[in-house]
Design a protein around this motif. Sequence first.
Motif, PDB file in Angstrom:
ATOM      1  N   MET A   1      50.005  43.081  79.699  1.00  0.00           N
ATOM      2  CA  MET A   1      49.694  44.724  79.323  1.00  0.00           C
ATOM      3  C   MET A   1      48.963  45.180  80.385  1.00  0.00           C
ATOM      4  N   GLN A   2      47.905  44.349  80.930  1.00  0.00           N
ATOM      5  CA  GLN A   2      46.989  45.195  82.117  1.00  0.00           C
ATOM      6  C   GLN A   2      47.861  45.558  83.131  1.00  0.00           C
ATOM      7  N   ASN A   3      48.729  44.698  83.487  1.00  0.00           N
ATOM      8  CA  ASN A   3      49.655  45.030  84.703  1.00  0.00           C
ATOM      9  C   ASN A   3      50.597  46.003  84.381  1.00  0.00           C
ATOM     10  N   SER A   4      50.931  46.127  83.243  1.00  0.00           N
ATOM     11  CA  SER A   4      51.955  47.367  83.106  1.00  0.00           C
ATOM     12  C   SER A   4      51.356  48.436  82.865  1.00  0.00           C
ATOM     13  N   PHE A   5      50.128  48.730  82.587  1.00  0.00           N
ATOM     14  CA  PHE A   5      49.248  49.840  82.445  1.00  0.00           C
ATOM     15  C   PHE A   5      48.816  50.575  83.622  1.00  0.00           C
ATOM     16  N   PRO A  51      65.317  57.415  82.784  1.00  0.00           N
ATOM     17  CA  PRO A  51      65.643  57.700  84.070  1.00  0.00           C
ATOM     18  C   PRO A  51      64.208  57.815  85.290  1.00  0.00           C
ATOM     19  N   VAL A  52      63.227  58.243  84.695  1.00  0.00           N
ATOM     20  CA  VAL A  52      62.169  58.544  85.536  1.00  0.00           C
ATOM     21  C   VAL A  52      61.521  57.073  85.758  1.00  0.00           C
ATOM     22  N   ALA A  53      61.622  56.103  84.619  1.00  0.00           N
ATOM     23  CA  ALA A  53      61.078  55.054  84.985  1.00  0.00           C
ATOM     24  C   ALA A  53      61.932  54.126  86.117  1.00  0.00           C
ATOM     25  N   LEU A  54      63.253  54.388  85.755  1.00  0.00           N
ATOM     26  CA  LEU A  54      64.195  53.746  86.875  1.00  0.00           C
ATOM     27  C   LEU A  54      64.099  54.176  88.092  1.00  0.00           C
ATOM     28  N   ALA A  55      63.903  55.584  88.404  1.00  0.00           N
ATOM     29  CA  ALA A  55      63.471  55.969  89.886  1.00  0.00           C
ATOM     30  C   ALA A  55      62.327  55.596  90.403  1.00  0.00           C
ATOM     31  N   ALA A  56      61.291  55.602  89.455  1.00  0.00           N
ATOM     32  CA  ALA A  56      60.063  54.971  90.149  1.00  0.00           C
ATOM     33  C   ALA A  56      60.078  53.393  90.140  1.00  0.00           C
ATOM     34  N   VAL A  58      59.799  51.108  88.023  1.00  0.00           N
ATOM     35  CA  VAL A  58      58.632  50.416  87.120  1.00  0.00           C
ATOM     36  C   VAL A  58      59.497  50.142  85.931  1.00  0.00           C
ATOM     37  N   LEU A  59      60.758  50.081  85.844  1.00  0.00           N
ATOM     38  CA  LEU A  59      61.349  50.006  84.297  1.00  0.00           C
ATOM     39  C   LEU A  59      60.945  48.706  83.765  1.00  0.00           C
ATOM     40  N   ARG A  60      60.695  47.596  84.487  1.00  0.00           N
ATOM     41  CA  ARG A  60      60.178  46.296  83.698  1.00  0.00           C
ATOM     42  C   ARG A  60      59.066  46.564  83.231  1.00  0.00           C
ATOM     43  N   ARG A  61      57.942  46.970  84.096  1.00  0.00           N
ATOM     44  CA  ARG A  61      56.445  47.201  83.653  1.00  0.00           C
ATOM     45  C   ARG A  61      56.411  48.113  82.505  1.00  0.00           C
ATOM     46  N   TRP A  62      57.275  49.172  82.595  1.00  0.00           N
ATOM     47  CA  TRP A  62      57.212  50.221  81.765  1.00  0.00           C
ATOM     48  C   TRP A  62      57.786  49.510  80.211  1.00  0.00           C
ATOM     49  N   SER A  63      58.591  48.701  80.356  1.00  0.00           N
ATOM     50  CA  SER A  63      59.293  47.955  79.103  1.00  0.00           C
ATOM     51  C   SER A  63      58.306  47.113  78.379  1.00  0.00           C
ATOM     52  N   GLN A  64      57.490  46.282  79.461  1.00  0.00           N
ATOM     53  CA  GLN A  64      56.317  45.598  79.049  1.00  0.00           C
ATOM     54  C   GLN A  64      55.427  46.272  78.031  1.00  0.00           C
ATOM     55  N   LEU A 130      53.949  56.264  82.365  1.00  0.00           N
ATOM     56  CA  LEU A 130      54.523  56.456  83.717  1.00  0.00           C
ATOM     57  C   LEU A 130      53.300  57.272  84.764  1.00  0.00           C
ATOM     58  N   LEU A 131      52.580  58.164  83.908  1.00  0.00           N
ATOM     59  CA  LEU A 131      51.795  58.776  84.587  1.00  0.00           C
ATOM     60  C   LEU A 131      50.731  57.920  85.269  1.00  0.00           C
ATOM     61  N   ASN A 132      50.402  56.890  84.548  1.00  0.00           N
ATOM     62  CA  ASN A 132      49.321  55.945  84.842  1.00  0.00           C
ATOM     63  C   ASN A 132      49.806  54.996  85.921  1.00  0.00           C
ATOM     64  N   MET A 133      51.101  54.471  85.788  1.00  0.00           N
ATOM     65  CA  MET A 133      51.777  53.628  86.935  1.00  0.00           C
ATOM     66  C   MET A 133      52.499  54.433  88.060  1.00  0.00           C
ATOM     67  N   CYS A 134      52.620  55.668  88.132  1.00  0.00           N
ATOM     68  CA  CYS A 134      53.085  56.408  89.298  1.00  0.00           C
ATOM     69  C   CYS A 134      52.026  57.295  90.041  1.00  0.00           C
ATOM     70  N   VAL A 135      51.000  57.549  89.522  1.00  0.00           N
ATOM     71  CA  VAL A 135      50.115  58.264  90.262  1.00  0.00           C
ATOM     72  C   VAL A 135      48.668  57.714  90.387  1.00  0.00           C
ATOM     73  N   HIS A 136      48.239  57.651  91.547  1.00  0.00           N
ATOM     74  CA  HIS A 136      46.891  56.794  92.123  1.00  0.00           C
ATOM     75  C   HIS A 136      45.774  57.658  91.343  1.00  0.00           C
ATOM     76  N   PRO A 137      45.054  57.183  90.600  1.00  0.00           N
ATOM     77  CA  PRO A 137      43.562  57.841  90.302  1.00  0.00           C
ATOM     78  C   PRO A 137      42.937  58.656  90.988  1.00  0.00           C
ATOM     79  N   ASP A 138      42.857  58.270  92.228  1.00  0.00           N
ATOM     80  CA  ASP A 138      42.260  59.200  93.285  1.00  0.00           C
ATOM     81  C   ASP A 138      43.047  60.516  93.614  1.00  0.00           C
TER      82      ASP A 138
END
Length: 309
Positions: A1-5, A51-56, A58-64, A130-138
């Motif tokens: 779950m940590q890796n997915s988030f 579709p956004v998860a597919l384009a990014a 990260v679909l596997r991590r998103w589904s987890q 998806l925001l957490n997975m696709c945008v770096h905190p910095d």
Amino acid sequence: MQNSFSFYDTRSGIHGLSAFVIPAWAMTVMIAALVLQQPLFLVAIFLSTIPVALAARVLRRWSQFMKYMGLMAVAIIAINVVVSNQGAHVLWQSHVTLPLFGTPRVTIEAIVFGAVMSVRLAAIISAFTLLNMCVHPDDLTRAAIKLRLPYRSVLIMSLSTRFIPVLMDDARTITDVQRSRGLDFSRGNIVERIRNRGALILPLLSNSLDRAAQVAEAMESRAYGANVERTYYRDSCLLPHDYVALSLVGCSMAITLVLWALGVSSYQYYPVLGAVSLSAQSLGLVVLLMALFSSIGVVGIAQGGSSVD
């Protein structure tokens, strides 16, 4: 779950978008999920995040991460059935009257309302995952500062976002260490299990305090709080494809507000479920809304290539 988030850079076009785009899209999804009521629109909003998860990529991590939404949906429906006695179509009714809850009964309206609320929550959680997975905190911090939001509030938000996956990783490490020493968290009665969890909570709390002290020392060594003009090593600038994506997000927001203002998306749950309109006009609006919300995935694919997850 940590890796997915946590943030995960796949070098996709979605990751290459400006830090202004995905947060604006996530906020638009949240607003649409909150103001629209009809089940078809809410399902379309949730499906448009896929579709956004597919384009990014990260679909596997998103589904987890999203698989836990199924458990949450069951809990939401169960709680709504217990606390809500409304609805005209009764499936089961108790002969006992409980304080505060009245006469327990299960209605079709309560089940449907709980299921739709689950879809609404799933759409919001999906967008911000998806925001957490696709945008770096910095990058997210720099974008918030560019919008002239209070710097201290932005910094606290950034540190909190960073610490969530770190705490999960610490909890996993401490759990493995304690198990290697022979401690079984699933053994014994409820009291013994709670006592065993103390071997996890106390080291986790100690690590958190140590990390907070280290962050405070690092901020002090960098003269945090000094009244000087702030500069940036990297700047958050908008490129042409970012403007296209933001325009599509703006169109999504506009369509959402128009549907809400005209009452097209309104729906009645109690006391009797309203009819779900399946007219050509309603289906066209659902398809249009879904296309607009998922369109930034197309922009991401066009920007980063045709490869998807």
